[in-house]
Write a protein that holds these residues in place. Structure first.
Motif, mmCIF file in Angstrom:
data_model
loop_
_atom_site.group_PDB
_atom_site.id
_atom_site.type_symbol
_atom_site.label_atom_id
_atom_site.label_comp_id
_atom_site.label_asym_id
_atom_site.label_seq_id
_atom_site.Cartn_x
_atom_site.Cartn_y
_atom_site.Cartn_z
ATOM 1 N N LYS A 274 2.482 34.821 70.064
ATOM 2 C CA LYS A 274 3.179 33.618 69.642
ATOM 3 C C LYS A 274 4.634 33.989 69.332
ATOM 4 O O LYS A 274 4.947 35.155 69.134
ATOM 5 N N LEU A 275 5.487 32.989 69.293
ATOM 6 C CA LEU A 275 6.902 33.241 69.008
ATOM 7 C C LEU A 275 7.082 33.445 67.506
ATOM 8 O O LEU A 275 6.850 32.532 66.715
ATOM 9 N N ARG A 276 7.467 34.667 67.135
ATOM 10 C CA ARG A 276 7.701 34.968 65.720
ATOM 11 C C ARG A 276 9.142 34.625 65.361
ATOM 12 O O ARG A 276 10.089 35.079 65.999
ATOM 13 N N VAL A 277 9.274 33.832 64.300
ATOM 14 C CA VAL A 277 10.569 33.513 63.712
ATOM 15 C C VAL A 277 10.530 34.105 62.313
ATOM 16 O O VAL A 277 9.610 33.841 61.542
ATOM 17 N N GLY A 278 11.522 34.941 61.994
ATOM 18 C CA GLY A 278 11.486 35.574 60.685
ATOM 19 C C GLY A 278 12.777 36.278 60.342
ATOM 20 O O GLY A 278 13.809 36.077 60.994
ATOM 21 N N VAL A 279 12.715 37.092 59.307
ATOM 22 C CA VAL A 279 13.867 37.865 58.843
ATOM 23 C C VAL A 279 13.421 39.291 58.582
ATOM 24 O O VAL A 279 12.236 39.571 58.390
ATOM 25 N N LYS A 280 14.383 40.194 58.556
ATOM 26 C CA LYS A 280 14.139 41.573 58.143
ATOM 27 C C LYS A 280 15.379 42.057 57.418
ATOM 28 O O LYS A 280 16.485 41.533 57.630
ATOM 29 N N GLY A 281 15.199 43.018 56.558
ATOM 30 C CA GLY A 281 16.320 43.587 55.831
ATOM 31 C C GLY A 281 17.213 44.369 56.770
ATOM 32 O O GLY A 281 16.745 44.962 57.737
ATOM 33 N N PHE B 254 8.275 37.543 70.631
ATOM 34 C CA PHE B 254 6.844 37.296 70.760
ATOM 35 C C PHE B 254 6.060 38.405 70.079
ATOM 36 O O PHE B 254 6.402 39.586 70.194
ATOM 37 N N ASP B 255 5.013 38.002 69.356
ATOM 38 C CA ASP B 255 4.269 38.943 68.535
ATOM 39 C C ASP B 255 2.844 38.427 68.343
ATOM 40 O O ASP B 255 2.551 37.255 68.568
ATOM 41 N N THR B 256 1.984 39.316 67.878
ATOM 42 C CA THR B 256 0.603 38.968 67.558
ATOM 43 C C THR B 256 0.540 38.445 66.121
ATOM 44 O O THR B 256 1.137 39.050 65.230
ATOM 45 N N PRO B 257 -0.145 37.346 65.883
ATOM 46 C CA PRO B 257 -0.250 36.814 64.517
ATOM 47 C C PRO B 257 -0.854 37.821 63.544
ATOM 48 O O PRO B 257 -1.761 38.576 63.893
ATOM 49 N N GLN B 258 -0.329 37.826 62.326
ATOM 50 C CA GLN B 258 -0.797 38.689 61.243
ATOM 51 C C GLN B 258 -1.398 37.822 60.134
ATOM 52 O O GLN B 258 -1.246 36.600 60.129
ATOM 53 N N GLU B 259 -2.005 38.470 59.164
ATOM 54 C CA GLU B 259 -2.726 37.770 58.099
ATOM 55 C C GLU B 259 -1.850 36.799 57.303
ATOM 56 O O GLU B 259 -2.286 35.712 56.956
ATOM 57 N N ASN B 260 -0.622 37.160 56.990
ATOM 58 C CA ASN B 260 0.241 36.321 56.153
ATOM 59 C C ASN B 260 1.094 35.338 56.949
ATOM 60 O O ASN B 260 2.054 34.789 56.414
ATOM 61 N N ASP B 261 0.777 35.129 58.219
ATOM 62 C CA ASP B 261 1.571 34.231 59.054
ATOM 63 C C ASP B 261 1.115 32.783 58.930
ATOM 64 O O ASP B 261 -0.072 32.501 58.818
ATOM 65 N N GLN B 262 2.088 31.905 58.976
ATOM 66 C CA GLN B 262 1.830 30.469 59.032
ATOM 67 C C GLN B 262 2.067 30.039 60.477
ATOM 68 O O GLN B 262 3.160 30.224 61.003
ATOM 69 N N GLY C 78 5.286 22.206 72.009
ATOM 70 C CA GLY C 78 4.276 22.926 72.764
ATOM 71 C C GLY C 78 4.410 24.439 72.723
ATOM 72 O O GLY C 78 3.629 25.146 73.351
ATOM 73 N N ILE C 79 5.375 24.949 71.987
ATOM 74 C CA ILE C 79 5.573 26.399 71.867
ATOM 75 C C ILE C 79 4.863 26.870 70.598
ATOM 76 O O ILE C 79 5.222 26.454 69.495
ATOM 77 N N PRO C 80 3.840 27.741 70.728
ATOM 78 C CA PRO C 80 3.137 28.230 69.542
ATOM 79 C C PRO C 80 4.001 29.255 68.798
ATOM 80 O O PRO C 80 4.468 30.227 69.383
ATOM 81 N N CYS C 81 4.219 29.002 67.510
ATOM 82 C CA CYS C 81 5.097 29.844 66.698
ATOM 83 C C CYS C 81 4.345 30.361 65.474
ATOM 84 O O CYS C 81 3.350 29.775 65.046
ATOM 85 N N ILE C 82 4.864 31.438 64.909
ATOM 86 C CA ILE C 82 4.355 31.986 63.658
ATOM 87 C C ILE C 82 5.534 32.426 62.793
ATOM 88 O O ILE C 82 6.604 32.766 63.292
ATOM 89 N N MET C 83 5.303 32.377 61.469
ATOM 90 C CA MET C 83 6.313 32.840 60.518
ATOM 91 C C MET C 83 5.576 33.392 59.303
ATOM 92 O O MET C 83 4.633 32.768 58.814
ATOM 93 N N ASN C 84 5.986 34.553 58.846
ATOM 94 C CA ASN C 84 5.432 35.091 57.610
ATOM 95 C C ASN C 84 5.725 34.077 56.504
ATOM 96 O O ASN C 84 6.847 33.579 56.392
ATOM 97 N N LEU C 85 4.717 33.773 55.697
ATOM 98 C CA LEU C 85 4.868 32.754 54.660
ATOM 99 C C LEU C 85 6.057 33.018 53.733
ATOM 100 O O LEU C 85 6.728 32.082 53.300
#
Length: 114
Positions: free
Chosen positions: A33-40, A52-60, A66-73
């Motif tokens: 899924k398309l990961r949208v997020g931040v990093k230090g 693009f990334d594999t969903p993780q436990e803390n992802d919303q 129609g584009i499946p997305c994920i974001m760390n909560l």
């Protein structure tokens, strides 16, 4: 009763078109899924993540056009209301981020402070 689902970020029409083009390439892994997020890091303290990334436990999970997305909560605090665009000009080619939560941005366009 209808429920209105709001997404944490939005994509412009140009960004949607470019993301769909990437997803349509041969060999694309549709389990990601398309990961949208931040990093230090970055010039101003934080950098954007868009890939693009594999969903993780803390992802919303959420979906935009129609584009499946994920974001760390925990990242929504920094990104809520952000617009992602695709620029294809002579001086600027790539995704750009308009973040209303950023108190300072860097000239590179991918780094910000809150």
């Amino acid at each position: 009763m209808e429920t209105s689902i709001t997404t944490p970020v939005t994509f412009t029409e140009g960004a949607v078109k470019e993301i769909r083009k990437l997803m349509g390439k041969e060999g694309f892994d549709h389990t990601q899924k398309l990961r949208v997020g931040v990093k230090g890091g970055g010039c101003s303290g934080m950098s954007y993540i868009l890939g693009f990334d594999t969903p993780q436990e803390n992802d919303q999970p959420f979906e935009i056009d129609g584009i499946p997305c994920i974001m760390n909560l925990s990242h929504e605090l920094y990104l809520h209301g952000m617009e992602i665009d695709w620029q294809d000009g002579l001086n600027n080619r790539g995704f750009t981020f308009q973040n209303p939560n950023a108190s300072n941005t860097c000239g590179c366009g991918t780094s910000f402070a809150v």
